[in-house]
Design a protein around this motif. Structure first.
Motif, PDB file in Angstrom:
ATOM      1  N   GLY A  54       0.821  -1.208   0.000  1.00 19.45           N
ATOM      2  CA  GLY A  54       0.000   0.000   0.000  1.00 19.45           C
ATOM      3  C   GLY A  54       0.854   1.257   0.000  1.00 19.45           C
ATOM      4  N   LEU A  55       1.916   1.250   0.801  1.00 17.42           N
ATOM      5  CA  LEU A  55       2.829   2.394   0.818  1.00 17.42           C
ATOM      6  C   LEU A  55       3.532   2.554  -0.528  1.00 17.42           C
ATOM      7  CD1 LEU A  55       4.460   1.974   4.352  1.00 17.42           C
ATOM      8  CD2 LEU A  55       2.872   3.759   3.623  1.00 17.42           C
ATOM      9  N   LEU A  56       3.870   1.434  -1.161  1.00 13.27           N
ATOM     10  CA  LEU A  56       4.550   1.489  -2.451  1.00 13.27           C
ATOM     11  C   LEU A  56       3.670   2.136  -3.508  1.00 13.27           C
ATOM     12  CD1 LEU A  56       6.768   0.704  -4.511  1.00 13.27           C
ATOM     13  CD2 LEU A  56       5.686  -1.555  -4.652  1.00 13.27           C
ATOM     14  N   PHE A  57       2.408   1.715  -3.584  1.00 15.46           N
ATOM     15  CA  PHE A  57       1.534   2.186  -4.658  1.00 15.46           C
ATOM     16  C   PHE A  57       0.813   3.493  -4.329  1.00 15.46           C
ATOM     17  CE2 PHE A  57       1.616  -2.472  -5.522  1.00 15.46           C
ATOM     18  CZ  PHE A  57       2.213  -2.398  -6.774  1.00 15.46           C
ATOM     19  N   SER A  63       3.211   7.840  -3.326  1.00 17.86           N
ATOM     20  CA  SER A  63       3.403   9.027  -4.160  1.00 17.86           C
ATOM     21  C   SER A  63       2.123   9.845  -4.274  1.00 17.86           C
ATOM     22  CB  SER A  63       3.883   8.617  -5.556  1.00 17.86           C
ATOM     23  OG  SER A  63       2.944   7.757  -6.180  1.00 17.86           O
ATOM     24  N   LEU A  64       0.962   9.167  -4.310  1.00 16.04           N
ATOM     25  CA  LEU A  64      -0.310   9.891  -4.372  1.00 16.04           C
ATOM     26  C   LEU A  64      -0.543  10.695  -3.099  1.00 16.04           C
ATOM     27  CD1 LEU A  64      -2.627   7.157  -5.941  1.00 16.04           C
ATOM     28  CD2 LEU A  64      -1.562   9.108  -7.089  1.00 16.04           C
ATOM     29  N   ILE A  65      -0.231  10.073  -1.966  1.00 15.09           N
ATOM     30  CA  ILE A  65      -0.394  10.768  -0.689  1.00 15.09           C
ATOM     31  C   ILE A  65       0.548  11.959  -0.609  1.00 15.09           C
ATOM     32  CG2 ILE A  65      -0.131  10.535   1.818  1.00 15.09           C
ATOM     33  CD1 ILE A  65      -0.931   7.586   1.484  1.00 15.09           C
ATOM     34  N   VAL A  66       1.787  11.753  -1.038  1.00 18.05           N
ATOM     35  CA  VAL A  66       2.777  12.835  -1.004  1.00 18.05           C
ATOM     36  C   VAL A  66       2.338  13.987  -1.888  1.00 18.05           C
ATOM     37  CG1 VAL A  66       5.118  13.469  -1.691  1.00 18.05           C
ATOM     38  CG2 VAL A  66       4.730  11.384  -0.380  1.00 18.05           C
ATOM     39  N   ASN A  67       1.882  13.690  -3.107  1.00 18.74           N
ATOM     40  CA  ASN A  67       1.456  14.759  -4.021  1.00 18.74           C
ATOM     41  C   ASN A  67       0.257  15.520  -3.476  1.00 18.74           C
ATOM     42  OD1 ASN A  67       3.455  14.096  -5.873  1.00 18.74           O
ATOM     43  ND2 ASN A  67       2.136  12.705  -7.020  1.00 18.74           N
ATOM     44  N   LYS A 117       7.683  17.514   3.349  1.00 16.61           N
ATOM     45  CA  LYS A 117       9.081  17.069   3.274  1.00 16.61           C
ATOM     46  C   LYS A 117       9.511  16.268   4.502  1.00 16.61           C
ATOM     47  CE  LYS A 117      11.091  21.387   5.079  1.00 16.61           C
ATOM     48  NZ  LYS A 117      11.989  22.518   4.754  1.00 16.61           N
ATOM     49  N   TYR A 118       8.734  16.341   5.583  1.00 21.02           N
ATOM     50  CA  TYR A 118       9.064  15.583   6.793  1.00 21.02           C
ATOM     51  C   TYR A 118       8.377  14.217   6.823  1.00 21.02           C
ATOM     52  CZ  TYR A 118      10.880  20.067   8.338  1.00 21.02           C
ATOM     53  OH  TYR A 118      11.600  21.235   8.428  1.00 21.02           O
ATOM     54  N   ILE A 119       7.663  13.880   5.735  1.00 23.72           N
ATOM     55  CA  ILE A 119       7.017  12.569   5.639  1.00 23.72           C
ATOM     56  C   ILE A 119       7.972  11.625   4.911  1.00 23.72           C
ATOM     57  CG2 ILE A 119       5.055  11.301   4.702  1.00 23.72           C
ATOM     58  CD1 ILE A 119       3.411  13.820   4.933  1.00 23.72           C
ATOM     59  N   TRP A 120       8.120  10.430   5.418  1.00 22.54           N
ATOM     60  CA  TRP A 120       9.103   9.493   4.866  1.00 22.54           C
ATOM     61  C   TRP A 120       8.898   9.213   3.370  1.00 22.54           C
ATOM     62  CZ3 TRP A 120      10.628   4.162   7.450  1.00 22.54           C
ATOM     63  CH2 TRP A 120      11.900   3.803   6.981  1.00 22.54           C
ATOM     64  N   PRO A 121       7.671   8.918   2.905  1.00 29.41           N
ATOM     65  CA  PRO A 121       7.507   8.621   1.470  1.00 29.41           C
ATOM     66  C   PRO A 121       7.959   9.749   0.550  1.00 29.41           C
ATOM     67  CG  PRO A 121       5.573   7.905   2.682  1.00 29.41           C
ATOM     68  CD  PRO A 121       6.423   8.686   3.652  1.00 29.41           C
ATOM     69  N   ALA A 122       8.016  10.970   1.046  1.00 27.61           N
ATOM     70  CA  ALA A 122       8.471  12.086   0.216  1.00 27.61           C
ATOM     71  C   ALA A 122       9.976  12.078   0.016  1.00 27.61           C
ATOM     72  CB  ALA A 122       8.044  13.412   0.853  1.00 27.61           C
ATOM     73  N   ASN A 123      10.683  11.240   0.772  1.00 25.21           N
ATOM     74  CA  ASN A 123      12.147  11.251   0.740  1.00 25.21           C
ATOM     75  C   ASN A 123      12.777   9.972   0.208  1.00 25.21           C
ATOM     76  OD1 ASN A 123      13.086  13.852   2.346  1.00 25.21           O
ATOM     77  ND2 ASN A 123      11.313  13.036   3.421  1.00 25.21           N
TER      78      ASN A 123
END
Length: 329
Positions: free
Chosen positions: A256-259, A262-266, A276-282
């Motif tokens: 779920g994090l993989l797919f 990026s949608l959550i980050v965007n 920028k402090y969220i792990w998937p953004a980095n």
């Protein structure tokens, strides 16, 4: 510890499922080569240049200009699919050849080996998916099958067992990434024209214009960035398998994090720069090479440091829980 890692290696790399995953990677490259034959326009994508390459490039630029002018005079809405592809490819090739000529560097064929190797990076999500499937079951499977008790009666300490399995996860991540780029190299050597120099024109992520780079250092950085991303996702899957002791949950959350990451980050990036402090953004460091970071002010060093610190924290938490947990039940 070596024997524990070897044991994991035998368990997973002697299973047909693991070899099916590796075979699937090969099939993806083969399918990609086959599909190219149905989507290639009229541009000579395999043309190479000889000693008089400057004269040849100038002649090609003249021909491409004529082709673009001819297609541009037609109604864009009435262009066939093949004509649309030809127009786009011709415009791209015109810009590329003009840039090489300006830099006085002999251009490679449009379909060249270096560009093909760089195009391997988008497949890293497929590689990450496969590694997640393995990492998400490394520890939880021991609990579900009851074999965790057999591990505990070994002379090795709990932390030794924990880190032996984690090192196996890291080794698996490395093997899958290297295997993917190795297969890409083999297909590229057979199906792509070889580059005349080590210089390659690539698109600048910020400006959209071409820039000249040395290829091998760039490829090494792209591969290292891909490996970091796979390691991050594999570590998350492994940590979840330790904490939850459930293979389906560990794999499901990680996938779920993989797919959806990026949608959550965007989505969050459109609301606040705190994304920028969220792990998937980095964890996708190639954003700084092939795309743009979630927040313009983010830097490569910041994301790399974030990943290292986050990995140390989650692994330490999982190791502590595993070392203190009662496994009697």
């Amino acid at each position: 510890m070596f024997n524990l890692i070897k044991n994991e290696w035998i368990k997973y790399f002697m299973r047909p499922a693991t070899w099916v995953m590796l075979t699937l990677i090969v099939l993806v490259f083969a399918l990609g080569i086959m599909l190219e034959r149905f989507t290639t326009g009229e541009t000579d994508r395999n043309k190479t240049y000889g000693e008089n390459w400057r004269t040849e490039v100038q002649a090609d630029i003249k021909d491409l200009n004529a082709r673009v002018d001819k297609l541009s005079k037609k109604d864009m809405n009435n262009l066939s699919f093949k004509e649309s592809i030809t127009l786009a490819e011709s415009q791209q090739e015109l810009s590329r050849l003009s840039f090489y000529l300006k830099k006085d560097v002999q251009p490679p064929a449009m379909q060249n080996l270096y560009a093909y190797l760089l195009d391997t990076s988008p497949l890293i999500n497929l590689v990450a998916l496969m590694v997640i499937v393995i990492a998400g079951s490394v520890m939880s499977r021991e609990h579900q099958q009851g074999t965790i008790k057999l591990l505990m009666i070994r002379p090795a300490s709990r932390l030794t067992i924990f880190f032996a399995k984690y090192l196996f996860v890291l080794l698996t991540s490395l093997i899958f990434v290297v295997f993917t780029y190795g297969i890409s190299m083999l297909f590229g050597l057979v199906t792509r024209a070889h580059n005349p120099t080590s210089k390659l024109a690539v698109t600048d992520a910020e400006t959209g214009d071409f820039k000249m780079v040395e290829f091998w250092p760039l490829l090494a950085k792209v591969m290292a960035n891909d490996l970091v991303m796979v390691i991050v996702l594999a570590t998350i899957a492994y940590v979840l398998s330790v904490l939850l002791r459930n293979t389906a949950a560990a794999q499901g959350i990680s996938l779920g994090l993989l797919f959806l990451g990026s949608l959550i980050v965007n989505f969050i990036a459109s609301k606040t720069e705190l994304v920028k402090y969220i792990w998937p953004a980095n964890w996708s460091l190639n954003r700084y090479i092939t795309g743009l970071p979630a927040v313009k002010e983010m830097t490569y060093g910041f994301s790399l440091s974030y990943n290292i610190i986050a990995l140390v924290i989650v692994v330490a938490i999982a190791a502590y829980v595993f070392n203190r947990r009662d496994i009697a039940n």
